[in-house]
Each structure stands twice: as C-alpha cells, then as structure tokens.
Write a protein that holds these residues in place. Structure first.
Motif, PDB file in Angstrom:
ATOM      1  N   GLU A  20       0.779  -1.220   0.026  1.00  0.00           N
ATOM      2  CA  GLU A  20       0.065   0.157  -0.163  1.00  0.00           C
ATOM      3  C   GLU A  20       0.908   1.237  -0.040  1.00  0.00           C
ATOM      4  O   GLU A  20       1.709   1.372   0.846  1.00  0.00           O
ATOM      5  CB  GLU A  20      -0.927  -0.086   1.191  1.00  0.00           C
ATOM      6  N   GLY A  21       0.556   2.056  -0.971  1.00  0.00           N
ATOM      7  CA  GLY A  21       1.076   3.463  -0.952  1.00  0.00           C
ATOM      8  C   GLY A  21       2.470   3.523  -1.461  1.00  0.00           C
ATOM      9  O   GLY A  21       3.388   4.311  -1.245  1.00  0.00           O
ATOM     10  N   GLU A  22       2.940   2.459  -2.455  1.00  0.00           N
ATOM     11  CA  GLU A  22       4.154   2.436  -3.051  1.00  0.00           C
ATOM     12  C   GLU A  22       3.823   2.404  -4.528  1.00  0.00           C
ATOM     13  O   GLU A  22       3.059   2.000  -5.102  1.00  0.00           O
ATOM     14  CB  GLU A  22       5.075   1.271  -2.585  1.00  0.00           C
ATOM     15  N   ILE A  23       5.010   2.488  -5.259  1.00  0.00           N
ATOM     16  CA  ILE A  23       5.150   2.347  -6.844  1.00  0.00           C
ATOM     17  C   ILE A  23       6.182   0.956  -7.018  1.00  0.00           C
ATOM     18  O   ILE A  23       7.255   1.151  -6.429  1.00  0.00           O
ATOM     19  CB  ILE A  23       5.852   3.559  -7.537  1.00  0.00           C
ATOM     20  N   TYR A  24       5.293   0.151  -7.585  1.00  0.00           N
ATOM     21  CA  TYR A  24       6.061  -1.154  -7.914  1.00  0.00           C
ATOM     22  C   TYR A  24       6.576  -1.132  -9.406  1.00  0.00           C
ATOM     23  O   TYR A  24       5.521  -1.001 -10.191  1.00  0.00           O
ATOM     24  CB  TYR A  24       5.358  -2.308  -7.423  1.00  0.00           C
ATOM     25  N   GLY A  25       7.754  -1.406  -9.623  1.00  0.00           N
ATOM     26  CA  GLY A  25       8.029  -1.562 -11.176  1.00  0.00           C
ATOM     27  C   GLY A  25       8.289  -2.900 -11.672  1.00  0.00           C
ATOM     28  O   GLY A  25       8.921  -3.864 -10.812  1.00  0.00           O
ATOM     29  N   LEU A  26       7.554  -3.299 -12.512  1.00  0.00           N
ATOM     30  CA  LEU A  26       7.936  -4.570 -13.535  1.00  0.00           C
ATOM     31  C   LEU A  26       8.713  -4.388 -14.726  1.00  0.00           C
ATOM     32  O   LEU A  26       8.204  -3.716 -15.684  1.00  0.00           O
ATOM     33  CB  LEU A  26       6.528  -5.261 -13.749  1.00  0.00           C
ATOM     34  N   LEU A  27      10.049  -4.753 -14.291  1.00  0.00           N
ATOM     35  CA  LEU A  27      10.993  -4.527 -15.366  1.00  0.00           C
ATOM     36  C   LEU A  27      11.460  -5.500 -16.300  1.00  0.00           C
ATOM     37  O   LEU A  27      11.682  -6.565 -15.751  1.00  0.00           O
ATOM     38  CB  LEU A  27      12.196  -3.920 -14.743  1.00  0.00           C
TER      39      LEU A  27
ATOM     40  N   ILE B 254       0.718   1.836  -6.883  1.00  0.00           N
ATOM     41  CA  ILE B 254       0.972   1.989  -8.374  1.00  0.00           C
ATOM     42  C   ILE B 254       1.685   0.902  -8.812  1.00  0.00           C
ATOM     43  O   ILE B 254       2.921   0.921  -8.295  1.00  0.00           O
ATOM     44  CB  ILE B 254       1.424   3.342  -8.678  1.00  0.00           C
ATOM     45  N   ILE B 255       1.267   0.268  -9.783  1.00  0.00           N
ATOM     46  CA  ILE B 255       2.152  -0.778 -10.502  1.00  0.00           C
ATOM     47  C   ILE B 255       2.318  -0.588 -11.946  1.00  0.00           C
ATOM     48  O   ILE B 255       1.536  -0.229 -12.640  1.00  0.00           O
ATOM     49  CB  ILE B 255       1.602  -2.115 -10.674  1.00  0.00           C
ATOM     50  N   ILE B 256       3.472  -0.287 -12.302  1.00  0.00           N
ATOM     51  CA  ILE B 256       3.954  -0.001 -13.687  1.00  0.00           C
ATOM     52  C   ILE B 256       4.939  -1.349 -14.326  1.00  0.00           C
ATOM     53  O   ILE B 256       5.639  -1.871 -13.605  1.00  0.00           O
ATOM     54  CB  ILE B 256       4.641   1.527 -14.114  1.00  0.00           C
ATOM     55  N   SER B 257       4.709  -1.388 -15.666  1.00  0.00           N
ATOM     56  CA  SER B 257       5.599  -2.129 -16.274  1.00  0.00           C
ATOM     57  C   SER B 257       6.436  -1.199 -17.306  1.00  0.00           C
ATOM     58  O   SER B 257       5.930  -0.117 -17.905  1.00  0.00           O
ATOM     59  CB  SER B 257       5.121  -3.170 -17.347  1.00  0.00           C
ATOM     60  N   THR B 258       7.656  -1.616 -17.491  1.00  0.00           N
ATOM     61  CA  THR B 258       8.458  -0.675 -18.306  1.00  0.00           C
ATOM     62  C   THR B 258       9.939  -1.598 -18.843  1.00  0.00           C
ATOM     63  O   THR B 258      10.262  -2.486 -18.041  1.00  0.00           O
ATOM     64  CB  THR B 258       8.822   0.542 -17.630  1.00  0.00           C
ATOM     65  N   HIS B 259      10.546  -1.055 -19.716  1.00  0.00           N
ATOM     66  CA  HIS B 259      11.864  -1.447 -19.928  1.00  0.00           C
ATOM     67  C   HIS B 259      13.004  -0.248 -19.813  1.00  0.00           C
ATOM     68  O   HIS B 259      14.077  -0.421 -20.379  1.00  0.00           O
ATOM     69  CB  HIS B 259      11.851  -1.823 -21.426  1.00  0.00           C
ATOM     70  N   ILE B 260      12.380   0.788 -19.161  1.00  0.00           N
ATOM     71  CA  ILE B 260      13.269   2.111 -18.934  1.00  0.00           C
ATOM     72  C   ILE B 260      13.696   2.178 -17.752  1.00  0.00           C
ATOM     73  O   ILE B 260      12.947   2.095 -16.725  1.00  0.00           O
ATOM     74  CB  ILE B 260      12.299   3.326 -19.361  1.00  0.00           C
ATOM     75  N   PHE B 261      15.007   1.925 -17.676  1.00  0.00           N
ATOM     76  CA  PHE B 261      15.817   1.686 -16.579  1.00  0.00           C
ATOM     77  C   PHE B 261      15.503   2.849 -15.691  1.00  0.00           C
ATOM     78  O   PHE B 261      15.275   3.221 -14.309  1.00  0.00           O
ATOM     79  CB  PHE B 261      17.470   1.508 -16.525  1.00  0.00           C
TER      80      PHE B 261
ATOM     81  N   ILE C 297      -2.913   0.553 -12.388  1.00  0.00           N
ATOM     82  CA  ILE C 297      -1.774  -0.402 -12.792  1.00  0.00           C
ATOM     83  C   ILE C 297      -1.687   0.202 -14.476  1.00  0.00           C
ATOM     84  O   ILE C 297      -2.604   0.261 -15.224  1.00  0.00           O
ATOM     85  CB  ILE C 297      -2.545  -1.761 -13.109  1.00  0.00           C
ATOM     86  N   PHE C 298      -0.334   0.623 -14.604  1.00  0.00           N
ATOM     87  CA  PHE C 298      -0.096   1.238 -16.035  1.00  0.00           C
ATOM     88  C   PHE C 298       1.009   0.546 -16.715  1.00  0.00           C
ATOM     89  O   PHE C 298       1.989   0.005 -15.989  1.00  0.00           O
ATOM     90  CB  PHE C 298       0.455   2.563 -15.713  1.00  0.00           C
ATOM     91  N   ASP C 299       0.488   0.052 -17.819  1.00  0.00           N
ATOM     92  CA  ASP C 299       1.482  -0.894 -18.731  1.00  0.00           C
ATOM     93  C   ASP C 299       2.252   0.133 -19.784  1.00  0.00           C
ATOM     94  O   ASP C 299       1.435   0.857 -20.550  1.00  0.00           O
ATOM     95  CB  ASP C 299       0.625  -1.716 -19.655  1.00  0.00           C
ATOM     96  N   GLU C 300       3.513   0.310 -19.466  1.00  0.00           N
ATOM     97  CA  GLU C 300       4.192   1.438 -20.263  1.00  0.00           C
ATOM     98  C   GLU C 300       3.908   2.622 -20.167  1.00  0.00           C
ATOM     99  O   GLU C 300       3.482   3.100 -21.289  1.00  0.00           O
ATOM    100  CB  GLU C 300       4.533   0.691 -21.844  1.00  0.00           C
ATOM    101  N   PRO C 301       3.724   3.445 -19.217  1.00  0.00           N
ATOM    102  CA  PRO C 301       2.920   4.578 -18.911  1.00  0.00           C
ATOM    103  C   PRO C 301       3.649   5.788 -20.025  1.00  0.00           C
ATOM    104  O   PRO C 301       2.621   6.784 -20.176  1.00  0.00           O
ATOM    105  CB  PRO C 301       3.047   5.013 -17.601  1.00  0.00           C
ATOM    106  N   THR C 302       4.784   5.723 -20.268  1.00  0.00           N
ATOM    107  CA  THR C 302       5.317   6.907 -21.254  1.00  0.00           C
ATOM    108  C   THR C 302       5.840   6.359 -22.366  1.00  0.00           C
ATOM    109  O   THR C 302       6.531   7.007 -23.058  1.00  0.00           O
ATOM    110  CB  THR C 302       6.776   7.237 -20.130  1.00  0.00           C
ATOM    111  N   ASN C 303       5.244   5.201 -23.006  1.00  0.00           N
ATOM    112  CA  ASN C 303       5.661   4.718 -24.064  1.00  0.00           C
ATOM    113  C   ASN C 303       5.047   5.578 -25.217  1.00  0.00           C
ATOM    114  O   ASN C 303       3.765   5.949 -25.254  1.00  0.00           O
ATOM    115  CB  ASN C 303       4.972   3.064 -24.324  1.00  0.00           C
ATOM    116  N   GLY C 304       5.802   5.858 -26.214  1.00  0.00           N
ATOM    117  CA  GLY C 304       5.371   6.801 -27.406  1.00  0.00           C
ATOM    118  C   GLY C 304       5.413   8.307 -26.975  1.00  0.00           C
ATOM    119  O   GLY C 304       4.886   8.905 -27.940  1.00  0.00           O
TER     120      GLY C 304
END
Length: 258
Positions: A43-50, A202-209, A172-179
């Motif tokens: 709760e209350g964190e941002i988790y990144g799926l890289l 917040i859970i995000i997926s990305t390939h951006i370090f 839940i955001f999949d590639e929130p800054t893609n494009g």
C-alpha cells in the motif's frame, strides 16, 4: 506496510499461429508468456515490473487487471481474487495500457462521462473530478475535439484520465510513457508521484531503467515469463546500477536456458 496486491504462481500459455511461429522463428506451437510468477505490492508504493519486450510484463498486468485469465495461480487485489471475483477487482483498480484504442469519433468529454456512468459515479462528483483532471492535463481545451484530431500525447492523457475516473486506490499502468514526447512523459510521471503521495498503490511495467530508478520503491525483473529478482530498489542497486544488475540477471537467465 500492508500488502495490497499479492500474486502467486501465475502462469499463462498461448497457442501460436503459423504466422506467429514464423515471426518468432520457432517451430513451437505454444509460448509460455508467464511462468509461475509471484509478486507483492504494498500500500502506498510504486512497484515497477522491469523487463525486455516480450518478457511477459503486459500479460502479467492483464491477468492482474482481469482482462485475461491465468491458466494457473491467482492474485488477491485488496482482498478480492482475480480468479473468483473479477468484477470486484475491476471496481478497485484503474488500468491503462498504451494499446488502449479510443474510438476516433468520440470526444474526451463524452468518454469521461461514459466511464463515469459505468462506475456509477455521482453526476456532481464526476463533473468536479472531470474539471480537476482535465485542467491538470490540459484536456479542457480539447474536451470537445474528436479523438481522431488529438495528438498522440493528448490521446494518452485522455486514456489516463478515463482509466482513473473512479479514483481507484490501485492503479496499473502498462508502459505509461511509451511513445510520449519528453514533456508529456514528465506530466505523466509527475502525476504518478502525486498519486503515490495520496497513498495510492501504483504498478507499472517498463523497459526503461531511468523510469524505475526515478519512480519506484520496489521492482521485479521478469525475463522469459519468470521473475528473476524482486526487491526494494535500494537492495537491487546496492552494489551496481539497475542497468548493470539487469544485464547480469539477463546473462544468468540466458545461461540457464542454454
């Protein structure tokens, strides 16, 4: 901290068409996109799926968002099972993917009102929330412009706003800054920080370090559908940069496959 989302043993296999086999240069008739994957978000964190493209990030988030069903395993989202009670899960989350396609002939105004009704928002509350979000993202000037005439950045911002129309606690955001261009990407990342400060998960997926390093409290590294690391960002980067750590994990994973 309280665990607000817990996934255990998620697996998903897809059947490949002849065209997909050719594109992926394989004779295998199936592909395991997610392989016995587990993760926890607090709760209350941002988790990144890289992970790299094709690693299974999007499939994982689609399972968590109840868009597709896992073949095995389950996830509990704020007390509700994605397997047994998907409708309850949908009411508690906001889900945004770069693949979300808005109908060209609708306007941001119409779309916001439509999704507000789907979530049974009080009309007055919905109108107030629309004014706040439209002003924050500069959508107010384009509220009656058809989607077909919006820029890519404005479409993405409209998608973001309608995905959180009901003010969910889990996003839940999949590639929130893609494009996105750099200015629009900054608006989105700043907003994610604001949501975290409000206590949202917040859970995000990305390939951006750099995005993970800037935003995330914790991160999981997924390669070929498997979770190969899952820890706080501080622990993941204790000895080397996130990028170097990732490539070490990738080399180990490829070595295991070979």
């Amino acid at each position: 901290m309280n665990v607000i989302l817990k996934a255990e043993g998620l697996s998903k296999t897809f059947r490949l068409s002849a065209k997909q086999q050719k594109l992926q240069r394989t004779k295998e008739k199936t592909k395991t996109a997610v392989d016995n994957l587990s993760l926890e978000a607090y709760e209350g964190e941002i988790y990144g799926l890289l992970g790299p493209n094709g690693a299974g990030k999007t499939t994982t988030l689609r399972i968590l968002s109840t868009i597709i069903k896992a073949d095995k395993g389950d996830a509990i989202v704020d007390g509700s099972s994605v397997k047994k009670d998907p409708e309850s899960v949908r009411a508690k989350i906001g889900f945004l993917t770069s693949e979300l396609k808005l109908e060209d002939f609708f306007t941001p105004n119409y779309l916001f009102d439509f999704f507000a009704k789907i979530h049974n928002l009080d009309p007055q509350l919905a109108e107030q929330r629309k004014r706040t979000l439209f002003e924050k993202f500069g959508i107010d000037k384009f509220a009656e412009v058809k989607v077909s005439n919006l820029s890519t950045g404005m479409k993405q911002k409209t998608s973001l706003v309608i995905s959180i129309v009901h003010d969910p606690n889990i996003i839940i955001f999949d590639e929130p800054t893609n494009g996105l261009d750099v200015l629009t990407a900054k608006v989105v990342t700043d907003f994610l920080q604001e949501l975290k400060e409000e206590g949202k998960t917040i859970i995000i997926s990305t390939h951006i370090f750099s995005l993970v390093e800037k935003l995330c409290d914790r991160a999981g590294v997924i390669i070929d559908g498997k979770m190969v690391a899952d820890d706080t960002l501080a622990n993941l980067t204790a000895e080397k940069s996130l990028e170097d750590k990732f490539f070490d994990l990738y080399a180990e994973s490829v070595g295991e496959v070979q």
